[in-house]
Design an enzyme around this catalytic site. Structure first.
Site, PDB file in Angstrom:
ATOM      1  N   ASN A   1      -5.886   6.709  -2.070  1.00 17.94           N
ATOM      2  CA  ASN A   1      -5.960   5.475  -1.296  1.00 17.94           C
ATOM      3  C   ASN A   1      -4.771   4.595  -1.662  1.00 17.94           C
ATOM      4  OD1 ASN A   1      -6.701   3.043  -0.098  1.00 17.94           O
ATOM      5  ND2 ASN A   1      -8.104   2.502  -1.758  1.00 17.94           N
TER       6      ASN A   1
ATOM      7  N   TYR B   1      40.660 -22.139 -22.152  1.00 19.30           N
ATOM      8  CA  TYR B   1      39.429 -22.761 -21.661  1.00 19.30           C
ATOM      9  C   TYR B   1      39.798 -23.864 -20.671  1.00 19.30           C
ATOM     10  CZ  TYR B   1      35.396 -25.662 -21.086  1.00 19.30           C
ATOM     11  OH  TYR B   1      34.392 -26.384 -20.504  1.00 19.30           O
TER      12      TYR B   1
ATOM     13  N   ARG C   1      -3.095  -4.787 -17.365  1.00 20.75           N
ATOM     14  CA  ARG C   1      -2.295  -3.675 -17.881  1.00 20.75           C
ATOM     15  C   ARG C   1      -0.802  -4.009 -18.004  1.00 20.75           C
ATOM     16  NH1 ARG C   1      -4.917   0.363 -13.516  1.00 20.75           N
ATOM     17  NH2 ARG C   1      -5.352  -1.643 -12.541  1.00 20.75           N
TER      18      ARG C   1
ATOM     19  N   GLN D   1      -9.771 -17.125  -5.126  1.00 15.65           N
ATOM     20  CA  GLN D   1     -10.827 -16.312  -5.738  1.00 15.65           C
ATOM     21  C   GLN D   1     -10.889 -16.733  -7.205  1.00 15.65           C
ATOM     22  OE1 GLN D   1      -9.955 -12.193  -6.489  1.00 15.65           O
ATOM     23  NE2 GLN D   1     -12.081 -11.543  -6.259  1.00 15.65           N
TER      24      GLN D   1
ATOM     25  N   LYS E   1       0.765 -11.034 -12.381  1.00 15.77           N
ATOM     26  CA  LYS E   1       1.387  -9.739 -12.065  1.00 15.77           C
ATOM     27  C   LYS E   1       2.303  -9.779 -10.841  1.00 15.77           C
ATOM     28  CE  LYS E   1      -1.022  -6.048 -10.461  1.00 15.77           C
ATOM     29  NZ  LYS E   1      -1.823  -4.810 -10.569  1.00 15.77           N
TER      30      LYS E   1
ATOM     31  N   GLY F   1      -5.688 -10.670  -8.866  1.00 17.88           N
ATOM     32  CA  GLY F   1      -6.023  -9.883 -10.067  1.00 17.88           C
ATOM     33  C   GLY F   1      -5.289 -10.353 -11.312  1.00 17.88           C
TER      34      GLY F   1
HETATM   35  C1  UD1 Z   1      -6.987  -0.338  -5.902  1.00 19.82           C
HETATM   36  C2  UD1 Z   1      -7.996   0.473  -5.113  1.00 19.82           C
HETATM   37  C3  UD1 Z   1      -7.660   1.953  -5.248  1.00 19.82           C
HETATM   38  C4  UD1 Z   1      -6.231   2.197  -4.765  1.00 19.82           C
HETATM   39  C5  UD1 Z   1      -5.234   1.275  -5.486  1.00 19.82           C
HETATM   40  C6  UD1 Z   1      -3.891   1.371  -4.816  1.00 19.82           C
HETATM   41  C7  UD1 Z   1     -10.138  -0.722  -5.146  1.00 19.82           C
HETATM   42  C8  UD1 Z   1     -11.482  -0.798  -5.742  1.00 19.82           C
HETATM   43  N1  UD1 Z   1      -9.312   0.231  -5.608  1.00 19.82           N
HETATM   44  O1  UD1 Z   1      -7.131   0.027  -7.264  1.00 19.82           O
HETATM   45  O2  UD1 Z   1      -8.574   2.749  -4.506  1.00 19.82           O
HETATM   46  O3  UD1 Z   1      -5.893   3.557  -4.965  1.00 19.82           O
HETATM   47  O4  UD1 Z   1      -5.671  -0.089  -5.414  1.00 19.82           O
HETATM   48  O5  UD1 Z   1      -2.893   0.700  -5.545  1.00 19.82           O
HETATM   49  O6  UD1 Z   1      -9.820  -1.487  -4.265  1.00 19.82           O
HETATM   50  N2  UD1 Z   1      -7.275  -8.103  -6.690  1.00 19.82           N
HETATM   51  C9  UD1 Z   1      -7.781  -9.332  -6.359  1.00 19.82           C
HETATM   52  N3  UD1 Z   1      -8.979  -9.707  -6.841  1.00 19.82           N
HETATM   53  C10 UD1 Z   1      -9.745  -8.915  -7.622  1.00 19.82           C
HETATM   54  C11 UD1 Z   1      -9.232  -7.648  -7.961  1.00 19.82           C
HETATM   55  C12 UD1 Z   1      -8.005  -7.256  -7.470  1.00 19.82           C
HETATM   56  O7  UD1 Z   1      -7.135 -10.100  -5.649  1.00 19.82           O
HETATM   57  O8  UD1 Z   1     -10.844  -9.347  -8.006  1.00 19.82           O
HETATM   58  C13 UD1 Z   1      -5.949  -7.704  -6.182  1.00 19.82           C
HETATM   59  C14 UD1 Z   1      -4.958  -7.466  -7.293  1.00 19.82           C
HETATM   60  O9  UD1 Z   1      -4.226  -8.651  -7.570  1.00 19.82           O
HETATM   61  C15 UD1 Z   1      -4.061  -6.387  -6.727  1.00 19.82           C
HETATM   62  C16 UD1 Z   1      -4.959  -5.652  -5.742  1.00 19.82           C
HETATM   63  O10 UD1 Z   1      -6.067  -6.496  -5.505  1.00 19.82           O
HETATM   64  O11 UD1 Z   1      -2.955  -6.905  -6.036  1.00 19.82           O
HETATM   65  C17 UD1 Z   1      -5.427  -4.325  -6.290  1.00 19.82           C
HETATM   66  O12 UD1 Z   1      -6.150  -4.540  -7.489  1.00 19.82           O
HETATM   67  P1  UD1 Z   1      -6.015  -3.572  -8.736  1.00 19.82           P
HETATM   68  O13 UD1 Z   1      -6.886  -4.073  -9.820  1.00 19.82           O
HETATM   69  O14 UD1 Z   1      -4.595  -3.340  -9.031  1.00 19.82           O
HETATM   70  O15 UD1 Z   1      -6.682  -2.260  -8.116  1.00 19.82           O
HETATM   71  P2  UD1 Z   1      -6.437  -0.766  -8.511  1.00 19.82           P
HETATM   72  O16 UD1 Z   1      -7.222  -0.455  -9.724  1.00 19.82           O
HETATM   73  O17 UD1 Z   1      -4.991  -0.485  -8.550  1.00 19.82           O
HETATM   74 CA    CA Z   2      -3.129  -1.737  -8.326  1.00 25.15          CA
END
Ligand code: UD1
Ligand code: CA
Length: 460
Positions: free
Chosen positions: A169, A365, A15, A73, A22, A11
């Protein structure tokens, strides 16, 4: 049971408002992804795939000492899409634990308890959940009237009623591997974010008649997801508390535990007292019965038993038994300080060996030097180690006396029991047991002050 793990770390972390990926942001000296991998390994899972994307070169480089596989990805189309990218590394048998790389507080025991719960209820999908006071930002666990799991709904897609649900979750799941593989392709991006949500597999699972359960975690702290700098600070505070409590359990006193900053791998011996504002970083080892005074910072260093440190900064150095350092001392990399040494106020030492019983009590020193035992280094002594081009060495042998305000111009040597008088600039080797004095002879001009006064009064 066979288990493998997939950790999502592709990801963008928008934020966080950062140029650093991150998952590379640090909590108590270790970045988030390394922490998560460490706990997964410690839970007994050897087969780990990390999904990388955003800043993947950096993340991969950072993890090069770990035995993990990677799946790329290229475009971040959601957590479900991320797992699709790791599909090739999924086995047909056994189970897969899926975790997020942005939950640095997860513990090995929790991963273990999720596995046990998954096995005991013979589940196909188990979701790790927690009840929290502030569910904002997390996916909500939607259950039916009999408490059966129906689906997970993301904050942005939830209606008002769903938003009020306080069971969330965690982002950690256990899937029967073949179920996951079979249904990963059923995900769609028909949601507010236009992403492929991994969480939709819960509803898909329920609709296809699989056993889909939740495993509720009591200590919800652990699943804090770090999406912002605020949450990073929150996670750091929790981790800091955990580390300090571990040391207290092992007999270390903290005057103010909330104001002590100790990295996870630091070792501290029994009966040592840590004062407020202390930072201990990296591979630091502190012995027993030490006093680490207010606002000291020690990085990658070894401090032996009975040492007292006050307001000092110490990097990449060794301080042997019963020595005192500070207040306001700076030990730079490569300093090896002997036993019962005194390094006093405003003394800076760099890349030098200081023998047992030697004293540098104030304002000196010492750079690139080899100093013997029981040497006295007076106030204002400067080891002149740099000629503008390169660094040279100064050697001081045992029991030598270096008077105040002496310059030792390297390369130079003071042999055993050599005595350098205050104010001398030493450029030649001082033989054993010899006085070295190099300063202008003192002159007295009698009556000079009165004559000066008289002259001044006449001029008025
Ligand atoms: C996600 C969950 C949410 C949960 C929360 C817990 C989903 C749709 N939502 O939301 O239900 O409560 O985590 O912290 O799964 N990532 C990827 N590739 C992507 C998108 C994300 O590898 O395309 C990875 C990010 O790097 C991260 C993790 O997945 O480590 C979670 O992604 P993030 O965007 O933080 O999800 P949340 O909105 O927090
Ligand atoms: Ca998250």
């Amino acid at each position: 049971m066979i288990y493998s793990a997939v950790i999502l770390a592709a990801g963008a972390g928008t934020r966080m408002k950062s140029r650093i990926p991150k998952v590379l942001h640090e909590i108590c000296g270790e970045n988030m992804i390394r922490r998560v991998i460490g706990e997964v390994k410690a839970s007994g899972i050897g087969d780990i795939t990390v999904v990388i994307g955003n800043g993947w070169e950096e993340v991969k480089k950072n993890l090069k000492d770990f035995d993990v596989g990677f799946a790329l990805q290229k475009e971040q189309l959601g957590t479900g899409h991320a797992v699709q990218m790791a599909e090739k590394s999924l086995t047909d048998e056994g189970n897969v634990i899926i975790l997020c790389g942005d939950m640095p507080l997860i513990r090995r025991y929790t991963i273990h308890s999720l596995m046990k719960s998954h096995e005991n209820s013979n589940s196909d999908i188990t979701v790790l959940t927690a009840k929290v006071e502030r569910p904002f930002g997390y996916g909500r666990i939607v259950k039916g009237s009999r408490g059966e799991l129906i689906k997970i709904v993301e904050e942005r897609d939830a209606d008002d009623k769903e938003r009020k649900i306080n069971e969330i979750n965690s982002g950690v799941y256990c899937f029967r591997s073949n179920v996951l593989k079979k249904h990963l392709c059923d995900l769609s991006s028909q949601n507010e974010q236009g992403e492929y949500y991994l969480t939709d597999l819960v509803e898909i699972g329920v609709k296809n008649g699989y056993i889909v359960k939740t495993h509720e975690l009591i200590d919800s702290e652990e699943i804090l997801g770090v999406n912002s700098r605020k949450q990073l600070a929150e996670a750091e505070a929790i981790m800091r508390k955990r580390i300090v409590e571990k040391h207290m359990d092992q007999g270390v006193t903290f005057i103010n535990p909330e104001h002590s900053y100790i990295d996870s791998d630091v070792f501290i011996g029994m009966d040592t007292i840590i004062y407020p504002g202390v930072t201990l970083k990296g591979n630091t080892v502190i012995g027993e019965n030490c006093i680490i005074g207010d606002n000291s910072k020690i990085v990658d260093s070894t401090i032996e038993d009975g040492v007292e440190i006050q307001y000092a900064i110490i990097k990449d150095s060794l301080v042997k038994k019963d020595t005192t350092v500070g207040p306001f001392a700076y030990l730079r990399p490569g300093s090896r300080i002997g036993e019962k040494v005194k390094i006093g106020d405003f003394v800076e030492i760099k890349n030098s060996v200081i023998g047992d019983g030697t004293k540098a009590s104030h304002l000196a020193y010492v750079g690139d030097a080899q100093v013997g035992k029981n040497v006295n280094i007076g106030c204002g002594v400067v080891f002149v180690n740099y000629n503008g081009k390169d660094k040279q060495k100064v050697i001081i042998e045992d029991e030598a006396f270096i008077g105040s305000n002496v310059n030792l111009v390297a390369p130079v040597k003071v042999n055993k029991r050599g005595f350098v008088a205050a104010g001398t600039t030493v450029t030649l080797e001082v033989p054993e047991g010899t006085l070295c004095i190099g300063r202008e002879k003192q002159k007295h001009v009698k009556g000079w002050v009165d004559r000066k006064k008289l002259k001044e009064n006449k001029e008025k």
